[in-house]
Structures are given as C-alpha cells and as structure tokens.
Design a protein around this motif. Sequence first.
Motif, short mmCIF file in Angstrom:
data_model
loop_
_atom_site.label_atom_id
_atom_site.label_comp_id
_atom_site.label_asym_id
_atom_site.label_seq_id
_atom_site.Cartn_x
_atom_site.Cartn_y
_atom_site.Cartn_z
N ARG A 25 0.84 -1.20 0.00
CA ARG A 25 0.00 0.00 0.00
C ARG A 25 0.87 1.25 0.00
O ARG A 25 0.58 2.23 -0.69
N LEU A 26 1.93 1.19 0.79
CA LEU A 26 2.83 2.35 0.87
C LEU A 26 3.64 2.49 -0.41
O LEU A 26 3.77 3.59 -0.95
N LYS A 126 -6.18 -4.56 9.79
CA LYS A 126 -7.53 -5.01 9.41
C LYS A 126 -8.60 -4.40 10.32
O LYS A 126 -9.60 -5.04 10.65
N CYS A 127 -8.39 -3.14 10.71
CA CYS A 127 -9.36 -2.49 11.60
C CYS A 127 -10.69 -2.21 10.92
O CYS A 127 -11.64 -1.76 11.57
N THR A 154 -4.58 -0.02 11.78
CA THR A 154 -4.48 0.26 10.34
C THR A 154 -5.44 -0.64 9.56
O THR A 154 -5.94 -1.64 10.06
N SER A 155 -5.64 -0.25 8.32
CA SER A 155 -6.35 -1.10 7.36
C SER A 155 -5.69 -0.90 6.01
O SER A 155 -5.76 0.18 5.44
N MET A 159 -6.96 1.69 3.27
CA MET A 159 -5.90 2.71 3.28
C MET A 159 -6.02 3.61 4.52
O MET A 159 -5.92 4.84 4.46
N VAL A 160 -6.24 2.99 5.66
CA VAL A 160 -6.37 3.72 6.93
C VAL A 160 -5.03 3.71 7.66
O VAL A 160 -4.49 2.64 7.98
N ASN A 161 -4.48 4.90 7.88
CA ASN A 161 -3.29 5.09 8.70
C ASN A 161 -2.04 4.39 8.16
O ASN A 161 -1.14 4.06 8.93
#
Length: 235
Positions: A25-26, A126-127, A154-155, A159-161
Amino acid sequence: MDDNHKISITVCGDGGCGKSSITLRLVRSQWTHEYDPTIEDSYSVTRTIDGTTYSLALTDTAGQEEYRGLWSSSNINSDAFLLVYDITQQMSLTALDYFTQLIEMEKENRLERGAVLPVCIVAGNKCDLQGIRQVGAREGLDWARTRGYGFMETSAREMVNIEETFALLVRRVVQARKQHQEGGIAPNALPSSTARTRPLDPLPGQNEKALPPDPKWDDEDDAKPLKWWQKLKCW
C-alpha cells in the motif's frame, strides 16, 4: 542522499496478518486480498515528511514460524520496526512476542555499543473488519504501552493510517538520532515503566470502557467532528 536521510524499516509479524499488504500500500498504492506467504521482500520508496525527503528501505519479513530463523543481520540492524498483528486473530498478537525478544536483545547490544536504539511501533491491522474483531483496541494499546512501543490501528484495504504510520516511524527515528547525538535516549526506547502513550478511545461497536484522558495531551483536533478512522492516530 546522505545517511541522515536514509531510514531502514523492518516489517514483522505472524503470517497472514497483512505485513505485505501494508508494505505494498505504501510502495505501490496497491491492495490484494490473496495471501501469498512471504519469505522476505525488500523495497525502496521516498517520502517527504515535514519538508524533508527521506529514502525508506523496507523489508517485509517472513511471518511463518518455519521461516523466522531466516532473519538476516541486516533486518535486526534496522532503524525501526513495525510489528503487525491482525485484530481478527488473537494469536497474531501473541506471535509478536518472538519478534519482541529479538528486538530487545538488539537494543541491549546497541546500548553496549553506544549505538542509536531502534524505534518500534505496533500496528493492529484489518481495523475495517469490526464485526469479527478478536483483539480490542485497548488490549493492543496496552500490549504496546507495556513495552514502550508506539501504537496504531491500520487497514491496508481501506488505506487507513498507512502513510501516517510510516510518517511517525520516520519522525521517531529522526528524534532518536537527534537525542543520541545530544547524549539522551529516545522516548520510544525508554523502559516500559516510564514510557507514555496516549489513551485510545474504543472503536464504534466495541463494548470497551474508555480509558481516562491524559492531562498531558492537548489536541485541538479533538474538538472537531471526525470520522472514526480519522481518530485512529499514533501513540
């Protein structure tokens, strides 16, 4: 680019917790739901944080128990460690104990050598899967806090955090280097009894008792209406 702007980060954790998904993702802004066990992959990416551009060398390590012995010396010598667990799998949090032992031994070696201590952040991945959560946010925070590590949920899918987590790792590495030059010890490397992390409010739908507010923190953003994933900041 000089060494001060180069930062090595090792991503570790149990198999299937989403280490590769977070990394990709990053690096590539991609997400895949297919699980392909990783032995070890390396990536390079640049990020500009607080006006300075850094070159990040990321190592996505093996999570499967049979591959853990393959950790190379270059991994354990990293500037920072991102310890990932899966909030839907209780055992994935317990599995971090193995990696913590290696990191703590490395910290002792660096103390003896007078080297900069590594930075560590725990990521509950996987929040977005709130309906099948097994590890509460408070439990993850307490696990990280007792070890003096930072904490984030994170997720990779939502794309959370993701960017925020790596940005914090960079900031803490920069802080650790600066304090080492000044003869001090980075807060992230202090013994757990003196480490401070900000309380995390339970996520929507959780029957968890909220932690009391910390008077040492004064966040102006708290007064603004935020969506639940925007409240998941680093501690």
